[in-house]
Every structure is written in structure tokens, then in C-alpha cells.
Write a protein that holds these residues in place. Structure first.
Motif, PDB file in Angstrom:
ATOM      1  N   CYS A 175       0.851  -1.185   0.000  1.00  0.00           N
ATOM      2  CA  CYS A 175       0.000   0.000   0.000  1.00  0.00           C
ATOM      3  C   CYS A 175       0.888   1.237   0.000  1.00  0.00           C
ATOM      4  CB  CYS A 175      -0.870  -0.003   1.245  1.00  0.00           C
ATOM      5  SG  CYS A 175      -1.935   1.430   1.335  1.00  0.00           S
ATOM      6  N   ALA A 235      -0.539   4.329   0.496  1.00  0.00           N
ATOM      7  CA  ALA A 235      -1.205   5.399   1.245  1.00  0.00           C
ATOM      8  C   ALA A 235      -0.430   5.698   2.526  1.00  0.00           C
ATOM      9  CB  ALA A 235      -2.631   4.988   1.584  1.00  0.00           C
ATOM     10  N   CYS A 275      -1.150   4.069   6.401  1.00  0.00           N
ATOM     11  CA  CYS A 275      -2.142   2.998   6.352  1.00  0.00           C
ATOM     12  C   CYS A 275      -1.747   1.870   7.312  1.00  0.00           C
ATOM     13  CB  CYS A 275      -2.267   2.462   4.936  1.00  0.00           C
ATOM     14  SG  CYS A 275      -3.372   1.059   4.788  1.00  0.00           S
ATOM     15  N   CYS A 305      -6.562   2.158   4.778  1.00  0.00           N
ATOM     16  CA  CYS A 305      -7.163   2.878   3.646  1.00  0.00           C
ATOM     17  C   CYS A 305      -8.216   2.006   2.957  1.00  0.00           C
ATOM     18  CB  CYS A 305      -6.083   3.325   2.661  1.00  0.00           C
ATOM     19  SG  CYS A 305      -5.417   1.989   1.662  1.00  0.00           S
ATOM     20  N   CYS A 340      -6.251  -3.823   2.555  1.00  0.00           N
ATOM     21  CA  CYS A 340      -5.055  -3.567   3.357  1.00  0.00           C
ATOM     22  C   CYS A 340      -5.223  -4.167   4.751  1.00  0.00           C
ATOM     23  CB  CYS A 340      -4.798  -2.068   3.467  1.00  0.00           C
ATOM     24  SG  CYS A 340      -4.126  -1.370   1.953  1.00  0.00           S
TER      25      CYS A 340
HETATM   26 ZN   LIG Z   1      -3.680   0.784   2.531  1.00  0.00          ZN
END
Ligand SMILES: [Zn+2]
Length: 218
Positions: free
Chosen positions: A173, A175, A178, A191, A195
Motif C-alpha cells: 500500500c 497510502a 495505512c 485505507c 489492506c
Molecule cells: Zn492501505
């Protein structure tokens, strides 16, 4: 003599009450800690009896024993998953969690995500504040790990073969933050459900050896 007679009568009443499924479902198995370690066989018989009566904790332990410890092999027959499902249906959150991870391990992401939503008490949009956390998962993971150790403590568990292909294995991931625990908390905000389940699967499978996904049937 009267005392003995009345003790015998109350014992009989107690025994009758305890063999009723109604009471069996409500016995707090956690209170039998001393018996658990000192009288393994008796404890095993109590778990089996209570599982048959539908006691959620007993169903959870009996299910884990079948999934993780039967004959010293990681084998998950339908009976194991059925016991866990019975516990889950009665509101046993750690059972829901384990079912979710077993489904994920078997490659069923949709079912897995549904189970974890149930653990967290969320709908598809996250919790009431719109977040997806693993707050409840963290508790369930610890509870499930302890229970798996309990049912496998004297059983040699063969390491299960690595699953052939885990869904989205390796995808990272991007993001920011996260799943990273915030401040003093031991859980993170994710997120996406993907995940979250990937994180939980990695964490749990590092603690216990998940059964060969080909053997998990429902
Ligand atoms: Zn994520």
C-alpha cells in the motif's frame, strides 16, 4: 446424615441442571483455568460436552482443535469450521476473526472482508466515523493466538506448506500511514479492507501456522 442426603440431592439437581443444554451454553469456561492445566482429559471432556450443548467458547476451542491440532497435522475438515461458525453465530468475536482469516488463507477475499467487518462492527463504509480500523481485530488476534496455543500445547504441529498463491500477495500500500498504530493505541486506520485483511493475515500467520488452504472446506 441429613446433611449428606441433602448434599446428594443438591448434587443430583446440579448435575441435572448442568447436563441441560440451556445451562451448558452459559457455563463460563474461562473460569475452569485450574482444571485446564491440571486435568487435561477431564477438561477436554467438559469442552466436548459443552460444545455439543452449543457453548460458544467451547465451540470455539473445539473448532480450533480440529482446525489446528487434529492428529498433530494442520488439517481443517468441515467439522472444525462448523464448530467455529457455531461459536461465531452465538456472537463469539474471536471465532468470527479466525473464520475470516481461514477464508482469506483459502483465497476467498470477499467472505474474509465480510467477517472482519463483523469483527469491527462496521458496514462497508467503515465504522460510525467512517474509518476502517483493526481495533477489535487486535484483541481477537491475541485471544485466538492464546486459544490455538492452548489446543495445540501437547500436539506436534507440522508446519503447513506455504499457500500456492495468496490474493494480492506482495502488493504494497502506498497510502501514507495505512495501518500504522497512532499515538498510544495499538491499532491502526486502514485505507481499505484489502489492506486490513492483508495486514491481519500477515500478523496472525506469523503467530500460528494456518492450515493448508486446500483443506479448508465449508
Ligand atoms: Zn492501505
Amino acid at each position: 446424615m441429613d446433611d449428606i442426603a441433602s448434599a446428594r440431592a443438591s448434587c443430583r439437581a446440579m448435575h441435572a441442571a448442568c447436563t441441560e443444554g440451556f445451562v451448558g451454553r452459559r457455563v463460563a469456561l474461562e473460569r475452569e483455568a485450574a482444571m485446564k492445566w491440571n486435568e487435561r482429559e477431564r477438561y477436554g471432556a467438559v469442552v466436548e460436552h459443552l460444545a455439543a450443548a452449543g457453548n460458544p467458547e467451547a465451540c470455539f476451542l473445539a473448532g480450533l482443535a480440529i482446525v489446528f491440532a487434529t492428529d498433530g497435522q494442520c488439517y481443517a475438515g468441515p467439522a472444525g469450521a462448523q464448530c467455529l461458525a457455531r461459536a461465531a453465530k452465538a456472537g463469539h468475536k474471536a471465532a468470527v476473526y479466525v473464520l475470516g482469516l481461514l477464508r482469506y488463507h483459502a483465497g476467498d477475499e470477499e467472505d474474509a472482508a465480510m467477517y472482519l467487518r463483523q469483527v469491527e462492527g462496521e458496514d462497508a463504509a467503515g465504522n460510525a466515523a467512517g474509518y476502517m480500523t483493526n481495533r477489535e481485530c487486535v484483541q481477537c488476534r491475541a485471544q485466538a493466538e492464546a486459544a490455538v496455543r492452548e489446543v495445540t500445547w501437547n500436539v506436534i504441529v507440522e508446519p503447513s506448506p506455504a499457500p500456492v498463491a495468496l490474493p494480492k500477495e506482495g502488493s504494497r500500500c502506498t497510502a501514507a500511514g495505512c495501518g500504522v498504530p497512532q499515538g498510544w493505541s495499538n491499532y491502526g486506520v486502514f485505507c481499505s479492507e484489502d489492506c486490513r485483511i492483508r495486514h491481519e493475515h500477515a500478523q496472525f500467520s506469523a503467530l500460528v501456522s494456518l492450515p493448508d488452504s486446500n483443506l479448508v472446506h465449508y
